[in-house]
Write a protein that holds these residues in place. Structure first.
Motif, short mmCIF file in Angstrom:
data_model
loop_
_atom_site.label_atom_id
_atom_site.label_comp_id
_atom_site.label_asym_id
_atom_site.label_seq_id
_atom_site.Cartn_x
_atom_site.Cartn_y
_atom_site.Cartn_z
N ALA A 115 39.42 36.40 44.92
CA ALA A 115 39.98 35.70 43.75
C ALA A 115 40.97 34.61 44.16
O ALA A 115 41.12 33.61 43.46
CB ALA A 115 40.66 36.70 42.82
N LEU A 116 41.61 34.79 45.31
CA LEU A 116 42.57 33.80 45.80
C LEU A 116 41.90 32.71 46.62
O LEU A 116 42.57 31.88 47.22
CB LEU A 116 43.64 34.49 46.64
CG LEU A 116 44.60 35.41 45.87
CD1 LEU A 116 45.53 36.12 46.83
CD2 LEU A 116 45.40 34.61 44.85
N GLY A 117 40.58 32.71 46.66
CA GLY A 117 39.85 31.63 47.31
C GLY A 117 39.51 31.88 48.77
O GLY A 117 39.06 30.96 49.46
N ASP B 278 30.15 40.48 43.17
CA ASP B 278 29.16 40.34 42.10
C ASP B 278 29.26 41.47 41.09
O ASP B 278 28.98 41.29 39.90
CB ASP B 278 27.74 40.29 42.69
CG ASP B 278 27.46 39.00 43.43
OD1 ASP B 278 28.26 38.05 43.27
OD2 ASP B 278 26.48 38.94 44.17
N ARG B 279 29.66 42.66 41.56
CA ARG B 279 29.76 43.81 40.68
C ARG B 279 30.87 43.65 39.66
O ARG B 279 30.76 44.11 38.53
CB ARG B 279 30.01 45.06 41.53
CG ARG B 279 30.09 46.35 40.73
CD ARG B 279 30.48 47.51 41.63
NE ARG B 279 31.82 47.32 42.18
CZ ARG B 279 32.37 48.10 43.10
NH1 ARG B 279 31.68 49.09 43.62
NH2 ARG B 279 33.60 47.87 43.52
N VAL B 280 31.95 42.99 40.05
CA VAL B 280 33.11 42.92 39.16
C VAL B 280 33.23 41.60 38.41
O VAL B 280 33.95 41.51 37.42
CB VAL B 280 34.42 43.18 39.94
CG1 VAL B 280 34.41 44.56 40.55
CG2 VAL B 280 34.65 42.12 40.99
N LEU B 281 32.54 40.56 38.89
CA LEU B 281 32.67 39.26 38.23
C LEU B 281 32.31 39.29 36.75
O LEU B 281 33.00 38.67 35.93
CB LEU B 281 31.85 38.21 38.97
CG LEU B 281 32.45 37.71 40.30
CD1 LEU B 281 31.52 36.71 40.96
CD2 LEU B 281 33.82 37.09 40.07
N PRO B 282 31.24 40.01 36.34
CA PRO B 282 30.97 40.08 34.90
C PRO B 282 32.11 40.73 34.11
O PRO B 282 32.41 40.31 32.98
CB PRO B 282 29.69 40.93 34.83
CG PRO B 282 29.03 40.73 36.14
CD PRO B 282 30.15 40.63 37.13
N GLU B 283 32.76 41.73 34.70
CA GLU B 283 33.89 42.37 34.03
C GLU B 283 35.06 41.40 33.92
O GLU B 283 35.77 41.37 32.91
CB GLU B 283 34.31 43.62 34.78
CG GLU B 283 33.23 44.70 34.84
CD GLU B 283 33.70 45.93 35.57
OE1 GLU B 283 34.93 46.09 35.71
OE2 GLU B 283 32.85 46.72 36.00
N ILE B 284 35.29 40.61 34.98
CA ILE B 284 36.37 39.63 34.95
C ILE B 284 36.11 38.57 33.88
O ILE B 284 37.00 38.18 33.12
CB ILE B 284 36.53 38.96 36.33
CG1 ILE B 284 36.99 40.00 37.36
CG2 ILE B 284 37.51 37.79 36.27
CD1 ILE B 284 37.05 39.47 38.77
N THR B 285 34.86 38.12 33.80
CA THR B 285 34.50 37.12 32.79
C THR B 285 34.71 37.66 31.38
O THR B 285 35.24 36.96 30.50
CB THR B 285 33.02 36.69 32.97
OG1 THR B 285 32.85 36.15 34.29
CG2 THR B 285 32.63 35.66 31.93
N ALA B 286 34.31 38.91 31.16
CA ALA B 286 34.50 39.53 29.84
C ALA B 286 35.97 39.66 29.51
O ALA B 286 36.39 39.44 28.36
CB ALA B 286 33.82 40.90 29.81
N TRP B 287 36.79 40.02 30.51
CA TRP B 287 38.23 40.16 30.28
C TRP B 287 38.86 38.81 29.95
O TRP B 287 39.69 38.71 29.04
CB TRP B 287 38.89 40.75 31.52
CG TRP B 287 40.39 40.87 31.39
CD1 TRP B 287 41.08 41.87 30.79
CD2 TRP B 287 41.36 39.93 31.88
NE1 TRP B 287 42.44 41.62 30.88
CE2 TRP B 287 42.63 40.44 31.54
CE3 TRP B 287 41.27 38.72 32.58
CZ2 TRP B 287 43.81 39.77 31.86
CZ3 TRP B 287 42.44 38.06 32.90
CH2 TRP B 287 43.69 38.58 32.55
N LYS B 288 38.45 37.76 30.66
CA LYS B 288 39.04 36.44 30.43
C LYS B 288 38.68 35.86 29.07
O LYS B 288 39.43 35.05 28.53
CB LYS B 288 38.57 35.47 31.53
CG LYS B 288 39.16 35.78 32.91
CD LYS B 288 38.56 34.88 33.97
CE LYS B 288 38.88 33.44 33.73
NZ LYS B 288 38.36 32.56 34.83
N SER B 289 37.57 36.28 28.50
CA SER B 289 37.12 35.73 27.22
C SER B 289 37.36 36.67 26.04
O SER B 289 36.95 36.38 24.93
CB SER B 289 35.64 35.36 27.29
OG SER B 289 34.86 36.52 27.57
N ARG B 290 38.03 37.79 26.26
CA ARG B 290 38.24 38.77 25.19
C ARG B 290 39.14 38.19 24.10
O ARG B 290 39.96 37.31 24.35
CB ARG B 290 38.89 40.04 25.75
CG ARG B 290 40.37 39.91 26.04
CD ARG B 290 40.88 41.06 26.89
NE ARG B 290 42.33 41.06 26.99
CZ ARG B 290 43.04 40.23 27.73
NH1 ARG B 290 42.43 39.28 28.43
NH2 ARG B 290 44.36 40.31 27.76
#
Length: 238
Positions: A111-113, A141-153
């Motif tokens: 996440a920090l690049g 890849d396993r967590v990116l969908p969860e991160i995306t969902a959290w950011k758009s909640r």
């Protein structure tokens, strides 16, 4: 366990100095593999109760695999049963990284690049553990969908107080140059008094346009009013 596998003098020295006995160079590190395999055997013993045995279910050999831990690689031999109903918890099926903390650290570095190559080198250097780029990508890849969902909640319409702050750090760009990036955090307290991290935003530069994008995002996710907004030295904040 064979006593010859344990360096008791080294263990005593590490114990006195407060070093981790199970660390990368810990005196008790060889015990880890034995402990894990003994735990798996115990799980299988508990799984094959009298009812299972009476129905014909029996042990059916073992499956060996290499598991990465923060103490280095270990080889575990997972017992198998005939009907395939055994589901171990000590080291789960298809699990190749034992410590969830390692996965968390990979995600944080990603996440920090940090590149997958640099992450792999870090774990090899610090933990004597080799992680391929494919393994690291599988974790992220396993967590990116969860991160995306959290950011758009969706958020609450009203927050009593919000704090805006930034964490600055150095990363390498595509050309290998060290550049400065910042993660901006928006922390809010809702009407019930509960804290909530509303969003995290990575920026190459700070200014009015950046903060306009942040406020627009909060508005699009349902925020209608903030009673008190606390900022500290944020450039270009409206």
């Amino acid at each position: 366990m064979d006593n010859l596998e344990i360096d008791y003098k080294k263990a005593a020295q590490q114990l006195r100095s407060g070093e981790a006995l199970f660390g990368k160079d810990g005196a008790l590190a060889p015990m880890l593999e034995r402990i894990l395999n003994a735990a798996l055997e115990g799980e299988m013993d508990a799984h094959l109760n009298s009812a299972d045995r009476s129905s014909g279910n029996r042990r059916n050999g073992k499956m060996s695999k290499t598991v990465q831990t923060k103490y280095g690689e270990v080889t575990v031999e997972t017992p198998r049963d005939r009907d395939g109903s055994f589901k171990p918890e000590t080291v789960k099926k298809r699990e190749t990284i034992l410590a969830e903390g390692m996965a968390d650290q990979i995600i944080n570095m990603y996440a920090l690049g940090t590149s997958t190559r640099d992450i792999s080198k870090y774990f090899e250097r610090e933990f004597n553990t080799t992680l391929s780029a494919e393994t690291i990508s599988a974790i992220t890849d396993r967590v990116l969908p969860e991160i995306t969902a959290w950011k758009s909640r969706m958020l609450d319409p009203v927050y009593a107080i919000c704090w805006l702050d930034a964490i600055h750090y150095k990363v390498k760009d595509d050309k290998g140059r060290a550049v400065t990036r910042a993660i901006y955090n928006v922390l809010g307290i809702n009407k019930s008094g509960h804290k909530d991290l509303l969003g995290m935003y990575i920026s190459e530069s700070e200014g009015a346009n950046f903060w306009l994008d942040v406020m627009t995002d909060l508005q699009n996710r349902g925020v209608r009013d903030i009673l008190i907004c606390c900022v500290d030295g944020l450039k270009g904040f409206p």
